[in-house]
Design a protein around this motif. Sequence first.
Motif, PDB file in Angstrom:
ATOM      1  N   UNK A  35      -8.081  18.807  -4.182  1.00  6.77           N
ATOM      2  CA  UNK A  35      -8.269  17.620  -5.004  1.00  6.77           C
ATOM      3  C   UNK A  35      -7.208  16.566  -4.708  1.00  6.77           C
ATOM      4  N   UNK A  36      -5.973  16.993  -4.501  1.00  8.58           N
ATOM      5  CA  UNK A  36      -4.896  16.056  -4.191  1.00  8.58           C
ATOM      6  C   UNK A  36      -5.134  15.380  -2.846  1.00  8.58           C
ATOM      7  N   UNK A  37      -5.522  16.169  -1.846  1.00  6.89           N
ATOM      8  CA  UNK A  37      -5.801  15.602  -0.529  1.00  6.89           C
ATOM      9  C   UNK A  37      -6.931  14.586  -0.612  1.00  6.89           C
ATOM     10  N   UNK A  38      -7.987  14.953  -1.323  1.00  3.01           N
ATOM     11  CA  UNK A  38      -9.127  14.055  -1.448  1.00  3.01           C
ATOM     12  C   UNK A  38      -8.732  12.767  -2.157  1.00  3.01           C
ATOM     13  N   UNK A  39      -7.936  12.888  -3.227  1.00  2.89           N
ATOM     14  CA  UNK A  39      -7.520  11.699  -3.967  1.00  2.89           C
ATOM     15  C   UNK A  39      -6.674  10.761  -3.131  1.00  2.89           C
ATOM     16  N   UNK A  40      -5.699  11.310  -2.397  1.00  5.06           N
ATOM     17  CA  UNK A  40      -4.829  10.467  -1.576  1.00  5.06           C
ATOM     18  C   UNK A  40      -5.560   9.885  -0.384  1.00  5.06           C
ATOM     19  N   UNK A  41      -6.539  10.621   0.130  1.00  3.98           N
ATOM     20  CA  UNK A  41      -7.230  10.184   1.332  1.00  3.98           C
ATOM     21  C   UNK A  41      -8.311   9.150   1.040  1.00  3.98           C
ATOM     22  N   UNK A  42      -9.005   9.310  -0.076  1.00  5.32           N
ATOM     23  CA  UNK A  42     -10.171   8.473  -0.359  1.00  5.32           C
ATOM     24  C   UNK A  42      -9.922   7.491  -1.493  1.00  5.32           C
ATOM     25  N   UNK A  43      -9.419   7.980  -2.628  1.00  2.00           N
ATOM     26  CA  UNK A  43      -9.312   7.120  -3.790  1.00  2.00           C
ATOM     27  C   UNK A  43      -8.091   6.197  -3.747  1.00  2.00           C
ATOM     28  N   UNK A  44      -7.005   6.607  -3.076  1.00  2.00           N
ATOM     29  CA  UNK A  44      -5.810   5.763  -3.016  1.00  2.00           C
ATOM     30  C   UNK A  44      -6.092   4.415  -2.344  1.00  2.00           C
ATOM     31  N   UNK A  45      -6.732   4.372  -1.164  1.00  2.00           N
ATOM     32  CA  UNK A  45      -7.021   3.051  -0.587  1.00  2.00           C
ATOM     33  C   UNK A  45      -7.983   2.231  -1.434  1.00  2.00           C
ATOM     34  N   UNK A  46      -8.948   2.885  -2.088  1.00  2.00           N
ATOM     35  CA  UNK A  46      -9.851   2.147  -2.973  1.00  2.00           C
ATOM     36  C   UNK A  46      -9.092   1.567  -4.160  1.00  2.00           C
ATOM     37  N   UNK A  47      -8.145   2.323  -4.692  1.00  2.30           N
ATOM     38  CA  UNK A  47      -7.327   1.835  -5.796  1.00  2.30           C
ATOM     39  C   UNK A  47      -6.533   0.607  -5.383  1.00  2.30           C
ATOM     40  N   UNK A  48      -5.929   0.662  -4.188  1.00  2.00           N
ATOM     41  CA  UNK A  48      -5.149  -0.480  -3.722  1.00  2.00           C
ATOM     42  C   UNK A  48      -6.027  -1.702  -3.473  1.00  2.00           C
ATOM     43  N   UNK A  49      -7.221  -1.485  -2.930  1.00  2.00           N
ATOM     44  CA  UNK A  49      -8.133  -2.597  -2.680  1.00  2.00           C
ATOM     45  C   UNK A  49      -8.552  -3.276  -3.979  1.00  2.00           C
ATOM     46  N   UNK A 101      -7.763   0.365   5.794  1.00  2.34           N
ATOM     47  CA  UNK A 101      -7.338   1.583   5.100  1.00  2.34           C
ATOM     48  C   UNK A 101      -8.492   2.559   4.882  1.00  2.34           C
ATOM     49  N   UNK A 102      -9.735   2.054   4.919  1.00  2.00           N
ATOM     50  CA  UNK A 102     -10.893   2.919   4.707  1.00  2.00           C
ATOM     51  C   UNK A 102     -11.382   3.573   5.992  1.00  2.00           C
ATOM     52  N   UNK A 103     -10.777   3.235   7.137  1.00  2.00           N
ATOM     53  CA  UNK A 103     -11.228   3.827   8.404  1.00  2.00           C
ATOM     54  C   UNK A 103     -10.988   5.334   8.419  1.00  2.00           C
ATOM     55  N   UNK A 104      -9.846   5.773   7.911  1.00  4.11           N
ATOM     56  CA  UNK A 104      -9.546   7.208   7.918  1.00  4.11           C
ATOM     57  C   UNK A 104     -10.465   7.992   6.979  1.00  4.11           C
ATOM     58  N   UNK A 105     -10.612   7.590   5.709  1.00  5.61           N
ATOM     59  CA  UNK A 105     -11.565   8.333   4.868  1.00  5.61           C
ATOM     60  C   UNK A 105     -12.993   8.273   5.386  1.00  5.61           C
ATOM     61  N   UNK A 106     -13.365   7.198   6.081  1.00  4.19           N
ATOM     62  CA  UNK A 106     -14.711   7.121   6.655  1.00  4.19           C
ATOM     63  C   UNK A 106     -14.886   8.180   7.739  1.00  4.19           C
ATOM     64  N   UNK A 139       0.834  -1.208   0.000  1.00  2.00           N
ATOM     65  CA  UNK A 139       0.000   0.000   0.000  1.00  2.00           C
ATOM     66  C   UNK A 139       0.865   1.253   0.000  1.00  2.00           C
ATOM     67  N   UNK A 140       2.000   1.175   0.687  1.00  2.00           N
ATOM     68  CA  UNK A 140       2.930   2.294   0.681  1.00  2.00           C
ATOM     69  C   UNK A 140       3.454   2.591  -0.718  1.00  2.00           C
ATOM     70  N   UNK A 141       3.631   1.543  -1.531  1.00  2.00           N
ATOM     71  CA  UNK A 141       4.092   1.749  -2.903  1.00  2.00           C
ATOM     72  C   UNK A 141       3.030   2.482  -3.723  1.00  2.00           C
ATOM     73  N   UNK A 142       1.752   2.162  -3.510  1.00  2.00           N
ATOM     74  CA  UNK A 142       0.676   2.846  -4.227  1.00  2.00           C
ATOM     75  C   UNK A 142       0.688   4.335  -3.890  1.00  2.00           C
ATOM     76  N   UNK A 143       0.785   4.654  -2.588  1.00  2.00           N
ATOM     77  CA  UNK A 143       0.814   6.053  -2.157  1.00  2.00           C
ATOM     78  C   UNK A 143       2.037   6.777  -2.728  1.00  2.00           C
ATOM     79  N   UNK A 144       3.194   6.139  -2.663  1.00  2.00           N
ATOM     80  CA  UNK A 144       4.420   6.772  -3.161  1.00  2.00           C
ATOM     81  C   UNK A 144       4.348   6.997  -4.663  1.00  2.00           C
ATOM     82  N   UNK A 145       3.748   6.059  -5.389  1.00  2.00           N
ATOM     83  CA  UNK A 145       3.593   6.238  -6.834  1.00  2.00           C
ATOM     84  C   UNK A 145       2.718   7.453  -7.135  1.00  2.00           C
ATOM     85  N   UNK A 146       1.612   7.578  -6.418  1.00  2.00           N
ATOM     86  CA  UNK A 146       0.718   8.710  -6.637  1.00  2.00           C
ATOM     87  C   UNK A 146       1.396  10.033  -6.276  1.00  2.00           C
TER      88      UNK A 146
END
Length: 651
Positions: free
Chosen positions: A442-456, A472-477, A308-315
Amino acid sequence: MECPLCGSIQFQDHGKTANGDRKYLCEVCHESFLDDSGKTFCLPQINFLKFKDKRLVQRTVAYLERQVRKLVNFIRGKNQAKSVSNPWLAEVIAIMFLWCISCHVSSPTFDRPLDLNSHHEWLMAHSLVNLRSFEQWGFGNLLGASVLIPKSIEYMQADITNLNKSDGIYLSYPTLWLAIPYLIFKTLWIPVSNFNLQVYHLVFNRLIISIVIYYLFLEIIQLFSKKNFFQGLSIRILALIATTGWMFNPPVLYWMQNVYFCDQAVLLPIYALLLFSLKQNFCFEYLSLNKRILLFLLSLFAAGFDWYGWVILLLITLIIALPLVHKNIKLALYTIQPIIAAISLISIWFIVQLFYYKDGWNQIRATFFDRISKDVPLDLVADLKTIISYWANYLPNPIRLVMLEEKISLEIILATLFLFTISITLLFLLWISHKDDRGKLLLVYGLLVFAPLLQLMLLRGHSTAHDFSVLKLALPTSFLLWIVIPSILLKILNSLFNIILAKKVFSPWIIISGLIIIGILISNDIQPQFLEFAWQGDPSPRELGEITKKYIAVNDLPISDSDGIHIKAFPPQLIWHTNRFIYTTAEVSQLSQKLNIPTLKHLNPVYISYEDETNNQAISSICSRVWQPINETILNRKIRLCRHSKLRELL
């Protein structure tokens, strides 16, 4: 620059002081201050007789906040007349107080024995067996890899690099999440135990991560405050409420205490990296040396703990580099250099592990295809329903009960779409209101919400098989429930008041008071929910562990064909309690060849069986007259042992 009293950025010029310093007048609390934070601010006394009705709430809040600042000054031993622009001490103390309460709530399962069928506590046992393997085999001899093989006598001369995953070589993740607690325990002379690892987990992955999440929420809410969403102390209170909503979530309480694994450990460096990026406004071109080192370390931990860290770092790399590539490629490469260096270092370490162990490349290839469900037909609806059923546990209990009454139904999907519609609505409101901060939001929203969904969805095989993936969805929730909805509600109410009364007099404190009341009402049954989520396992692993410690000597070779007695690498709860394998008769006959050892004849075979069990003909003929009954039981079934020289024929 903002008002040091209420945090507002709405102010106007207010002349100059006798020394020529420019003064500003806050439009919210109507107090004057200087533009130099190192100088003393003007703090005239509040005269309540001069209040106007529409300013009553704002002035009262500003006055109360000033008193809080003076109290913090007093605690820190400074002059009360000086301003405290960042009351970090009071904020950290508040979070620590909440953390202590959360530890009390989750205390019923603290340091409980690692049993079978408890909620994924095999992951905790996995980590504990691994840490013990580092001590037994040596961290360098294992290259820091995940190895679930106890160093018992039959393995003393074996080359474990020739073994595979079923034998206990687990090469599915980068293993820095194991190396960090091992180094801390080794440095401080702390023994590896369930108690100590849970304390480590509570400190780093519940307390420290809560502090990081609080400041992350604080940064996000301050983006809203520019358009009269929340001001001053109300910003910090709302961030604290959202952090409390995350911390006192029953699944979060459980995962952040009873289960230490890469999926849980990775969240701290990731959220710290998000906070760091937000603090830098996602502009990393001209970071100081210290900040570049910090970026490297955060990236190293994020990449070394979990995929999951790799997904975040890539983004984040794309966010940083793409705007710069068109301008200056060298500057773009220089900017992402700390991230690339961290990923490269972790990649080299992981690749060396794959070469070091014979089964490395075959295992990582098989694991990758299993994680993405290569051979399983793509069914997004089914995958979404499974993930949503896991995610429902992270919602407040009233919502969760309504959703789960119909199991996986249309209502669940509609509820999910509803929350995401709210978040999209907020983005629209911010889009038309915050032109300067549009990209950042937009960047904050993408990293906070869409990044964990992308990894899932990328690792859908893993995500749909294990409910801990949805952590990973606990924080965006919490972000959507405790920040997004109140912000939209306050925006709508202020707009209505502005249209009807031509005034924006609706106080954010009404919203915050409502959130506190709702939080208290839904928190009454948190501990029962937590215990329900934690499950209760059966005690067979510790019962078997007591038997092996009492009756099996170092030079004995335990053998059993009984279910619940013979032990392989999985589940690791059994290995944790016994600290050795118990082989079946079929496994024993191949053990010498498997370990590449000429003979195991010097070992003393011991056969373990249930008294009420019928053994195979070979064992019955050898042990019929030499069975040794013992007092210990496993799940109320009596146990017997057999020691006979003819058992060596099995070897």
